[in-house]
Design a protein around this motif. Structure first.
Motif, mmCIF file in Angstrom:
data_model
loop_
_atom_site.group_PDB
_atom_site.id
_atom_site.type_symbol
_atom_site.label_atom_id
_atom_site.label_comp_id
_atom_site.label_asym_id
_atom_site.label_seq_id
_atom_site.Cartn_x
_atom_site.Cartn_y
_atom_site.Cartn_z
ATOM 1 N N ALA A 344 50.487 46.160 107.037
ATOM 2 C CA ALA A 344 50.965 47.285 108.622
ATOM 3 C C ALA A 344 51.244 46.685 109.409
ATOM 4 N N ALA A 345 51.142 45.344 110.049
ATOM 5 C CA ALA A 345 51.727 45.017 110.640
ATOM 6 C C ALA A 345 52.968 44.943 110.970
ATOM 7 N N THR A 346 53.839 44.425 109.350
ATOM 8 C CA THR A 346 55.115 44.576 109.070
ATOM 9 C C THR A 346 55.599 46.353 109.183
ATOM 10 N N GLY A 393 38.842 46.922 91.135
ATOM 11 C CA GLY A 393 37.271 47.496 91.492
ATOM 12 C C GLY A 393 38.044 48.916 91.850
ATOM 13 N N GLY A 394 38.699 49.334 92.030
ATOM 14 C CA GLY A 394 38.551 50.507 92.158
ATOM 15 C C GLY A 394 38.742 51.064 93.667
ATOM 16 N N PHE A 395 39.591 49.989 94.518
ATOM 17 C CA PHE A 395 39.431 50.861 96.025
ATOM 18 C C PHE A 395 40.803 50.898 96.299
ATOM 19 N N ASN A 396 41.097 52.188 96.922
ATOM 20 C CA ASN A 396 42.265 52.741 97.311
ATOM 21 C C ASN A 396 42.508 52.915 99.129
ATOM 22 N N ALA A 397 43.254 52.185 99.249
ATOM 23 C CA ALA A 397 43.192 52.746 100.873
ATOM 24 C C ALA A 397 44.829 53.185 101.891
ATOM 25 N N ALA A 398 44.914 54.351 102.565
ATOM 26 C CA ALA A 398 46.079 54.571 102.661
ATOM 27 C C ALA A 398 46.256 54.633 104.315
ATOM 28 N N LEU A 399 47.602 54.636 104.888
ATOM 29 C CA LEU A 399 47.376 54.034 106.367
ATOM 30 C C LEU A 399 48.204 54.319 106.939
ATOM 31 N N VAL A 400 48.761 55.819 108.043
ATOM 32 C CA VAL A 400 49.767 56.193 109.110
ATOM 33 C C VAL A 400 49.738 55.214 110.281
ATOM 34 N N VAL A 401 50.899 54.644 110.122
ATOM 35 C CA VAL A 401 51.298 54.244 111.590
ATOM 36 C C VAL A 401 52.724 55.221 111.925
ATOM 37 N N ARG A 402 52.455 54.956 113.805
ATOM 38 C CA ARG A 402 53.788 55.927 114.393
ATOM 39 C C ARG A 402 53.983 55.105 115.229
ATOM 40 N N ARG A 403 55.545 55.742 115.066
ATOM 41 C CA ARG A 403 56.134 54.655 116.339
ATOM 42 C C ARG A 403 55.151 55.528 118.054
ATOM 43 N N ALA A 404 55.150 54.601 118.948
ATOM 44 C CA ALA A 404 54.573 54.570 120.035
ATOM 45 C C ALA A 404 56.379 55.470 120.980
#
Length: 404
Positions: A344-346, A393-404
């Motif tokens: 996320a930081a990258t 263990g089956g965990f999925n996650a998704a994150l959308v980051v947008r330019r400020a």
């Protein structure tokens, strides 16, 4: 009331760079931090390559009173949190007493500290076991030590979803900000390069046994043979956009625009993975479509069947070869609870500078995957990025980051 959550501070401790600037410089240049394990004698184990934060001297960053009661993992986390707060230019003493929370991710706790104390118990007796063992090993120790060090009494917690945890912690932090809290420290840092942390990963059957650091971790490649573990991660300072503006924040890396998480069905059920649904839900949460995403930071398991499943999910959402896909974690290894936070930081740094960092050591994706894999740094006008993570263990996650 809908509140906009932005990132105003970053702190990074990674195998290929200590501090955000050093990490980002190395990552854009394609410099890998993978090498032979040095934190313990791994010669008797089938897997012997890792991403270690080798240039970190804890005494330069951690008060002497905290040294006896903290594990290597927690020292890295405290350092990253200090840097994130300094980067944001925020003085916690000037914030409301219960205004700042801490939400981090964990995979299992401070196993190196726990192993040492158990060895003392077995070899010397109970009198030689540190009293700090009562909490230093605990999976919530990073959250606790960060909140104590900075006297933060806001809503706090810990997410245990392995590699997906860094995204889940950011999602939880955003919930707190939407409830009216001005700021939350979030992300994840992990370190399990010791026998106690090594053996369970070997038992999963997913670790690479290749001894060449340049060939051990090759996600999406025809030569993929498993993943390489690493240590480190990233801590982010999330703020309500209006609160950040009111206090005069000097810079904003970007907006946490969308988040979603799903859990895979039980193996053998015949039901599909929840990864595609997590991606689609995150896009919907951000109020955008697949066409709005300019780059994907992949989970990149390094296991052929898992890589193919991810590639299929991305192709189903975006279309074959329709969006650049990158996995800069090939330079750090998979950092367990720290991995998705670092991604996320990258992604935020990529949006800031308009460059997609490379997937090193991989020359081309395996035939039929249908992804535009970025293998050399690529300049681009980046407005929004998707970060994808899967936890064992089956965990999925998704994150959308947008330019400020």
């Amino acid at each position: 009331m809908s509140r906009t959550t932005v990132v105003t501070g970053l702190g990074v401790t990674a195998p290929n760079g200590l501090g955000t600037d050093e990490y980002w410089k190395a990552t854009v240049a394609g410099q890998s931090g993978l090498g032979e394990v040095t934190r313990f004698d791994a010669s008797g184990y089938p897997s012997r390559i890792a991403g270690e934060v080798s240039d970190y001297n804890a005494e330069e960053h951690i008060p002497s009173r905290l040294m006896p009661q903290t594990d290597h993992m927690t020292r890295l986390a405290l350092t990253a949190a200090d840097w994130a707060l300094a980067d944001a230019g925020i003085d916690t003493s000037e914030m409301p007493e219960y205004g700042i929370g801490v939400v981090t991710s964990a995979s299992g706790g401070a196993v190196e500290f726990g192993q040492r104390e158990l060895e003392n118990l077995w070899s010397k007796g109970k009198e030689y076991v540190s009293a700090y063992q009562s909490f230093a090993w605990f999976y919530a120790v990073n959250t606790g030590q960060i909140s104590i060090r900075h006297k933060l009494r806001g809503p706090s917690g810990v997410l245990l979803t392995e590699q997906a945890g860094g995204i889940d912690s950011i999602g939880q932090a955003r919930r707190h900000i939407r409830k009216g809290f001005p700021a939350v420290i979030s992300g994840g840092v992990d370190a399990a390069i010791c026998p106690w942390g090594w053996v369970p990963q070997i038992a999963s059957g997913l670790m690479s046994t290749v001894d060449d650091p340049a060939r051990a971790y090759l996600p999406f490649s025809s030569d993929a043979s498993g993943y390489v573990p690493g240590e480190g991660g990233a801590i982010l300072l999330l703020e309500d956009a209006e609160a950040a503006r009111d206090r005069g924040a000097t810079h904003v890396y970007g907006e946490i625009a969308g988040y979603a998480a799903t859990l895979d069905p039980a193996p053998g059920s015949g039901r599909p993975s929840g990864l595609r649904r997590a991606i689609e839900n995150a896009l919907a949460d951000a109020g955008c479509t697949s066409a709005d995403i300019d780059v994907v930071f992949a989970d990149a398991a390094g296991v052929p069947e898992h890589d193919r499943a991810e590639a299929e999910a991305l192709a189903a959402v975006f279309g074959p070869n329709a969006v650049p896909v990158t996995a800069p974690k090939t330079m750090t290894g998979r950092l367990l609870a720290g991995g998705a936070a670092l991604d996320a930081a990258t992604a935020l740094l990529a949006l800031r500078d308009g460059v997609v960092p490379p997937t090193v050591h991989v020359t081309a994706p395996a035939p039929g995957l249908g992804i535009d894999l970025v293998t050399e740094a690529r300049e681009a006008d980046l407005r929004a990025a998707l970060v994808v993570a899967r936890g064992h263990g089956g965990f999925n996650a998704a994150l959308v980051v947008r330019r400020a």
